[in-house]
Design a protein around this motif. Structure first.
Motif, short mmCIF file in Angstrom:
data_model
loop_
_atom_site.label_atom_id
_atom_site.label_comp_id
_atom_site.label_asym_id
_atom_site.label_seq_id
_atom_site.Cartn_x
_atom_site.Cartn_y
_atom_site.Cartn_z
N PRO A 61 -3.37 10.17 -1.99
CA PRO A 61 -2.81 9.00 -1.81
C PRO A 61 -2.41 8.49 -0.51
O PRO A 61 -2.61 7.47 -0.16
N LEU A 62 -2.15 9.81 0.04
CA LEU A 62 -1.55 9.68 1.54
C LEU A 62 -2.80 9.07 2.29
O LEU A 62 -2.72 8.21 3.48
N PHE B 271 -3.79 20.58 -7.11
CA PHE B 271 -2.91 19.78 -6.91
C PHE B 271 -2.47 19.27 -5.43
O PHE B 271 -1.99 18.07 -5.33
N TYR C 52 0.96 17.28 -12.86
CA TYR C 52 0.96 18.83 -12.60
C TYR C 52 1.93 19.64 -13.40
O TYR C 52 1.94 20.42 -14.17
N ASP D 9 9.48 34.34 -14.01
CA ASP D 9 8.67 33.06 -14.77
C ASP D 9 7.31 33.01 -14.35
O ASP D 9 6.50 33.59 -13.51
N PHE E 164 8.50 24.95 -14.20
CA PHE E 164 9.20 25.93 -14.01
C PHE E 164 10.25 25.55 -12.60
O PHE E 164 11.60 25.79 -12.79
N PHE F 118 1.85 6.93 -6.71
CA PHE F 118 0.76 7.71 -7.24
C PHE F 118 1.04 9.26 -6.86
O PHE F 118 0.60 10.26 -7.62
N THR F 119 1.62 9.42 -5.82
CA THR F 119 2.08 10.93 -5.61
C THR F 119 3.00 11.26 -6.48
O THR F 119 3.00 12.40 -7.16
N LEU G 196 -5.30 26.10 -9.29
CA LEU G 196 -4.86 24.99 -9.62
C LEU G 196 -3.67 24.52 -8.89
O LEU G 196 -3.52 23.05 -8.57
N SER G 197 -2.62 25.48 -8.31
CA SER G 197 -1.57 24.73 -7.63
C SER G 197 -2.29 24.34 -6.33
O SER G 197 -1.94 23.04 -5.62
N VAL H 17 1.39 22.42 -15.97
CA VAL H 17 1.83 23.90 -15.54
C VAL H 17 3.04 24.17 -16.22
O VAL H 17 3.35 25.54 -16.34
N LEU I 140 -4.68 16.85 -4.22
CA LEU I 140 -4.50 15.55 -4.90
C LEU I 140 -3.24 14.94 -4.37
O LEU I 140 -3.43 13.86 -4.38
N THR I 141 -2.26 15.61 -4.04
CA THR I 141 -1.26 14.89 -3.71
C THR I 141 -1.34 14.21 -2.11
O THR I 141 -0.67 13.37 -1.80
N ARG J 87 3.56 31.84 -13.57
CA ARG J 87 3.27 31.02 -12.41
C ARG J 87 1.63 30.71 -12.88
O ARG J 87 0.94 31.35 -13.36
N PRO J 88 1.72 29.33 -12.25
CA PRO J 88 0.20 28.76 -12.56
C PRO J 88 -0.76 29.46 -11.62
O PRO J 88 -0.39 30.38 -10.64
N GLY K 164 -5.49 7.56 1.15
CA GLY K 164 -5.64 6.19 0.71
C GLY K 164 -4.90 5.35 1.61
O GLY K 164 -5.36 4.34 1.93
N PHE K 165 -3.65 5.75 1.72
CA PHE K 165 -2.58 4.52 2.32
C PHE K 165 -3.16 4.59 3.75
O PHE K 165 -3.24 3.32 4.20
N LEU L 158 0.75 -1.29 0.01
CA LEU L 158 0.09 0.05 -0.19
C LEU L 158 0.88 1.33 0.03
O LEU L 158 0.67 2.27 -0.79
N TYR L 159 2.01 1.12 0.95
CA TYR L 159 2.80 2.25 0.79
C TYR L 159 3.38 2.48 -0.24
O TYR L 159 3.81 3.64 -0.76
N ILE M 19 0.94 12.20 -9.77
CA ILE M 19 0.31 13.40 -9.70
C ILE M 19 1.14 14.59 -10.09
O ILE M 19 0.90 15.52 -10.54
N PHE N 39 1.21 4.22 -2.82
CA PHE N 39 0.95 5.72 -2.05
C PHE N 39 1.99 6.53 -2.81
O PHE N 39 1.86 7.64 -3.31
#
Lengths: 116, 612
Positions: free
Chosen positions: B600-601, B593, A48, B582, A55, A40-41, B589-590, A52, B596-597, B584-585, B603-604, A33-34, A44, A37
Motif C-alpha cells: 500500500p505504501l 505479510f 495476518y 507461544d 499472539f 489497506f495496511t 508467512l511473516s 496466524v 504485503l504491508t 510462532r508462525p 501504491g500511495f 490516496l494516503y 492486511i 494506503f
C-alpha cells in the motif's frame, strides 16, 4: 431489460462520479490516496492476525490503531484543507497541516509505548 | 677423666636391609594416578619425543599398563625421526630412548645410517651435550639392533676429550669456552663416559677410570643436606639459563652414577648413607606436580633400585655418634617374632668395610623370609685395652622388618551344587583385573581359593584376608578367609531348604545375615599384610544370588546410616518453571505479510507521482 438498464445506470453513475472526482484538487486527491494506503495496511494486518493468531496482541493492536488513527487524522486534515468547507475557511492549510503533524506525533508516541 | 667419662656407652645400630626389603612403599597408588594425570597425551601423542620417553619410562617403572595407541603413536614419531635425514643427534637420542621402551622395529638400513651419522657426530662433537647425545645414541642403538659391531674407534681419545671438561671440584663444564661448571653437567658427563666405556672395543686405561672415581668422590663432597638427612645436589644459581633445580640436578647425578657403576668393574666406594640420603631426598618430595620433576623422581628411584643388592648393613658408633674403635660385629641369632626360642641363622661375623665404617653381611641367610625378626648382634672389641673404656652390652637386639613381593597363585572361584559337583569354575588373576560374573541359587556353594608364596618359596599367611560381599542396597558382609591346609578357602554361600535348618544352624545364620536379599552382590577381596608389598584390595566381580523368600520373623536389613556430611553437600539444583513459549508462525508467512504491508505504501507513492 431491467438488468441491462440497471448496469447502464451503474455505469453512468460511475462515470459521473469519476468526472466529478476528477475536478477535485490535487492535494485532496493525495490525501485520499494516503487514507487508502493507511486503511489497506490496517486490513492486511487484520488478515495476518486472522491467519496466524493474535499472539503479540499489543503489536497487532498498535499496528492496526496506528493505521486507523493515521487515516482518521488524514480525513480531518482533508476536511480542514478542503476550500469548499466554509466552516474551516478561517484556518490556513499550513496551520491544518501543522495540526496534522502534531497529532500524528502524539498518536505515534502513544503507539510506540503500547507496542510492547 | 676421659676414661671415667667414657665408662658407659651404648652402641646404636643403624640397620637397613635392601633386597628382599624394598624402600619402595612410599611410591604408591597416588603416584600411579598422578602419573596418569601428568602424562596425558595431547590428541594421542606427546609434544616431543623427550616427553614421550619420559611418559613411557615413568609408566614402565610404575608398572602402569601402556595404552596400545600410545605405543603406536610413539612408534610412528620414532620411526619418522629415525628415518628423517635432518634429525639432529639430540632427536635421534630421544627417539632411541623412547624406542628402548616402546620396542618398535627399526630396519637394518635405518640403523646403519644412524650409526654412521652418530659416529660422525661423536668425532665432530665439541661440547659436552654433543658427546652426550651422540654417545648415548650409539649405546642405545647397540642395545636395540642385532648388529653387535657398534663401537667407538678411538674410545680412549673420546674419553679424554670428555674428561677435559671436568673441573677440580668434581663438577663439569658444558663446553671448553664456558667457565661455569655444574653438578648437572657432571651427571651428564658420567653417563656419557659410561657409554664410552661400554662402546670401547678395547679396555680403557684403568688410571683414567680411577681419576674419574676420584672426581666422583669430590663431587660428593659438595653434596648438600637437609635437616632430616636427605642429601641432594644443587648448582649455584649463576646463570639462570642453565640452572636446573635440585631435583633435576640430583637426578642427573644419580643417572650418571648408576650408568657408570654398571660399566666399571671395581666398586665406586660410595658411602651407603650417602646413597640412602639421596633416596630419602627423592622419596621426601612425594609426588611432584610437574611432569619433568615427576619423571626425574621416578627414574632416579628406579636407578637406585636397580643398583641394590641383598645385604645387611650395620653401623656402630658411640652415643654421641663418633666412630667406634676397631671391633667385630657378630650376628649371633635371628628370631622370628613368632618363635622366640629357635635361632634361624648360625652365628656369623660381619665383614667390616674400612672406608665407610659399615659392617656388611652379604647374602642374608636363606632362612630369613618376609616377616618381622629380631636380630641379635654381639660386639667384640679387638683390643683388650678398649674394653676398659667402652661398654658394649652383651648382646644388642634389633627388630628387623623384612618385606617382599608375595606370589599369588592358583586363584580360582568355584561354584558347587549341593552334591559337591563343580558347576562353574573360573580362574582369577589377582594381580590384574577380574570381572567374574556368576549366578548362584540357594543349594549352591561358592568357594574362592588362592595360594600365597613368599620370595623364598614358602607358604605365606597374610595378616588379613577378607572377602566382602556388597549388595545393591549397599549392605555389606565381610568374611574372613580361613586357612585349611595350604590353601585359603572360604565356603561362602550354602543355601539349604528350610526343613533342614536345624542341622545347619550356621547357614541359617548366614542366610539371616544376608537378610534374604536376593540380587546382585559385588565381590571384593582384600589380602594384606604389613610385610606384603603387593597387598591387594580388589573387586573380583559379582554374583547374582537367588535366595528364598524371607519367613515372617526374618530380620529386616538395617537402615543404612545417612552420611552426616550429606547435609552440607550441594543441594538439588533449582529448576525454574517458565511459561511455554507461544506458537510462532512460519517465518516465510511473516515475511510475505511484511512485503504485503509495504505494497500500500508503494501504491500511495506511485499514485502520488502519477497524480501530480
Amino acid at each position: 431489460m431491467g438488468k441491462s438498464s440497471s448496469s447502464k445506470d451503474a455505469q453512468a453513475l460511475f462515470h459521473s462520479l469519476r468526472s466529478a472526482y476528477a475536478a477535485t484538487p490535487v492535494n485532496l486527491k493525495i490525501i485520499d490516496l494516503y487514507v487508502g494506503f493507511a486503511v489497506f495496511t490496517a486490513l492486511i494486518q487484520v488478515v495476518y492476525m486472522a491467519i496466524v493468531g493474535s499472539f503479540p496482541f499489543n503489536s497487532f493492536l498498535s499496528g492496526v490503531l496506528s493505521c486507523v488513527g493515521t487515516a482518521v487524522l488524514a480525513v480531518c486534515l482533508r476536511i480542514q484543507v478542503n476550500k469548499e468547507n466554509k466552516e474551516f475557511k478561517d484556518i490556513a492549510p499550513e496551520r491544518a497541516f501543522a495540526d496534522f503533524v502534531l497529532c500524528n506525533l502524539v498518536l505515534h508516541l502513544v503507539i510506540m509505548n503500547f507496542l510492547g | 677423666m676421659a676414661r671415667s667419662l667414657a665408662g658407659f656407652l651404648v652402641f646404636s645400630l643403624f640397620v637397613s636391609i635392601c633386597g628382599a626389603a624394598s624402600l619402595f612403599q612410599p611410591i604408591s597408588e597416588s603416584h600411579r594416578s598422578a602419573a596418569l594425570e601428568l602424562f596425558t597425551p595431547d590428541h594421542g601423542s606427546f609434544k616431543s619425543l623427550e616427553e614421550t620417553y619420559e611418559a613411557l619410562r615413568t609408566f614402565e617403572v610404575l608398572g602402569i599398563e601402556k595404552k596400545p595407541d600410545l605405543t603406536a603413536s610413539a612408534c610412528r614419531s620414532i620411526s619418522e625421526t629415525l628415518g628423517s635425514p635432518s634429525s639432529t643427534p639430540k632427536d635421534l637420542f630421544y627417539a632411541l630412548k623412547a624406542n628402548s621402551i616402546a620396542k618398535c622395529r627399526i630396519n637394518e638400513k635405518t640403523s646403519e645410517g644412524i650409526i654412521t651419522k652418530l659416529n660422525a657426530a661423536v668425532s665432530g662433537a665439541s661440547s659436552l651435550l654433543d658427546f652426550y647425545y651422540s654417545v648415548g645414541g650409539l649405546v642405545l642403538i647397540k642395545d636395540q639392533t642385532s648388529k653387535a659391531d657398534v663401537h667407538l674407534a678411538d674410545a680412549e681419545g673420546v674419553f679424554r676429550s670428555v674428561k677435559a671438561f671436568s673441573q677440580s671440584d668434581g663438577r663439569w663444564r658444558y663446553s671448553s669456552n664456558n667457565p661455569e661448571s655444574s653438578a648437572f653437567a657432571a651427571g651428564i658427563a658420567l653417563e656419557t663416559l659410561a657409554g664410552i666405556v661400554s662402546l670401547a672395543s678395547s679396555e680403557i686405561d684403568q688410571s683414567l677410570i680411577n681419576t674419574l672415581k676420584n672426581d666422583i668422590s669430590k663431587l660428593f663432597d659438595s653434596i648438600e643436606k637437609y635437616d632430616d638427612g636427605a642429601l641432594y645436589f644443587d648448582d649455584k644459581l649463576v646463570d639462570g639459563r642453565e640452572y636446573q633445580g635440585p631435583l633435576s640436578t640430583t637426578s642427573s647425578v644419580v643417572r650418571g652414577l648408576t650408568a657408570f657403576a654398571a660399566v666399571t668393574a671395581g666398586s665406586l666406594n660410595l658411602p651407603g648413607d650417602k646413597i640412602l640420603g639421596l633416596a630419602k631426598f627423592f622419596l621426601g618430595i612425594e609426588a611432584p606436580g610437574d611432569a619433568k620433576d615427576f619423571f626425574n623422581q621416578i627414574d632416579s628411584l628406579a636407578c637406585l633400585e636397580n643398583n641394590r643388592q641383598e645385604f645387611l648393613l650395620v653401623r656402630v658408633n658411640t652415643v654421641l655418634g663418633s666412630s667406634a674403635p676397631p671391633l667385630t660385629v657378630k650376628l649371633v641369632g635371628a628370631y622370628s617374632s613368632g618363635s622366640k626360642d629357635k635361632s634361624l641363622v648360625e652365628s656369623q661375623e660381619l665383614k667390616f668395610e674400612a672406608g665407610t665404617g659399615v659392617h656388611i653381611l652379604n647374602n642374608l641367610p636363606k632362612t630369613i623370609d618376609v616377616g618381622s625378626y629380631t636380630f641379635v648382634f654381639e660386639i667384640v672389641l679387638h683390643e683388650s685395652e678398649h674394653e676398659k673404656i667402652y661398654v658394649t652390652g652383651s648382646q644388642t637386639k634389633v627388630p628387623i622388618f623384612v618385606t617382599g613381593l608375595i606370589k599369588i597363585e592358583n586363584a580360582e572361584i568355584v561354584l558347587d551344587n549341593d552334591l559337591g559337583n563343580v558347576e562353574a569354575q573360573k580362574k582369577l588373576d589377582l594381580a590384574g583385573q577380574n570381572a567374574v560374573s556368576l549366578s548362584a541359587k540357594h543349594l549352591q556353594k561358592l568357594r574362592l581359593s588362592f595360594q600365597l608364596t613368599t620370595p623364598r618359596g614358602r607358604a605365606f599367611k597374610p595378616h588379613q584376608a577378607l572377602l566382602k560381599l556388597r549388595h545393591e542396597s549397599k549392605i555389606e558382609h565381610i568374611f574372613v578367609v580361613g586357612n585349611p591346609g595350604k590353601q585359603f578357602e572360604i565356603v561362602l554361600v550354602k543355601y539349604l531348604l528350610f526343613h533342614r535348618l536345624s542341622t545347619f544352624l550356621d547357614f541359617l545364620q548366614l542366610v539371616d545375615k544376608f537378610f534374604y536379599l536376593s540380587g546382585r552382590y559385588d565381590i571384593e577381596l582384600t589380602v594384606g599384610d604389613a610385610v606384603m608389598e603387593n597387598s591387594l584390595l580388589q573387586a573380583i566381580g559379582h554374583v547374582e544370588l537367588d535366595l528364598p523368600e524371607p519367613p515372617e520373623k526374618a530380620p529386616r536389613p538395617p537402615a543404612q546410616p545417612v552420611d552426616p556430611y550429606s547435609r552440607y553437600g550441594p543441594k538439588a539444583e533449582i529448576e525454574h518453571i517458565f511459561r511455554a513459549p507461544d506458537k510462532r508462525p512460519p517465518k516465510e508467512l511473516s515475511l510475505a505479510f511484511l512485503g504485503l504491508t509495504i505494497l500500500p505504501l508503494l501504491g500511495f507513492l506511485v499514485g502520488e507521482k502519477s497524480g501530480t
